[in-house]
Design a protein around this motif. Structure first.
Motif: not given
Length: 175
Positions: A80-82, A114-119
């Protein structure tokens, strides 16, 4: 009076992969002026083959002006992270909001997908790295044991010669 925006953003296309390494190499030259990081100025770039693999996943963006690519952001989904693998703006086109525009567009795309965060991982002490990301709402990940993927990426970077004490992982949660 502010100058009108004369650049645009779009999803990256497979054929864009050929132009991206030259932009990355030009942007990397800025490291020649950073104490202890001058060797990065002539380092390797992401290969067009690898870039095409990321582009096929559908979340890479380019900035273009008059048909020429002037910046890009390369990302890859992890659960769920990009994750941002590469992010560059040609030095001749910097300080015009292009980098912030690319990153904000990537955040909108990630949220809508629908991702919850970017890292990402970056240098904590280089002005156009961690301080730039902080201004856009990113925070340093200090509890790396809770983020094993990011801890692993920092370890790989250290194995490849990047100074571990200057690197950090960052995250931007998407509301």
């Amino acid at each position: 009076m502010a100058q009108a925006k004369d650049w645009s953003l779009r999803l990256a296309r497979i054929e864009d992969a050929e132009a991206m390494p030259a932009i990355e190499a030009r942007a990397a030259r800025m490291f020649a002026e950073v104490e202890g990081l001058a060797e990065l100025a002539g380092g390797e770039t992401v290969t067009p083959e690898r870039l095409r693999r990321y582009i096929r996943k559908g979340h890479c963006l380019v900035a273009h002006e008059e048909g020429q690519i002037i910046g890009f952001i390369v990302t890859e989904p992890f659960g769920r992270e990009l994750h941002v693998w590469e992010f560059d703006v040609d030095p001749d086109h910097q300080r015009r909001g292009i980098g912030a525009g690319l990153l904000r567009a990537a955040m909108i795309d990630a949220r809508n997908s629908g991702f919850r965060a970017i890292t990402l991982t970056t240098f904590r002490d280089v002005p156009w790295n961690a301080p730039f990301y902080e201004r856009l709402g990113f925070e340093e990940v200090t509890a790396l044991d809770a983020h094993p993927r990011l801890a692993g990426e920092l370890a790989v970077e250290a194995d490849h010669g990047l100074p571990a004490e200057r690197r950090c992982a960052m995250i931007r949660f998407l509301d």
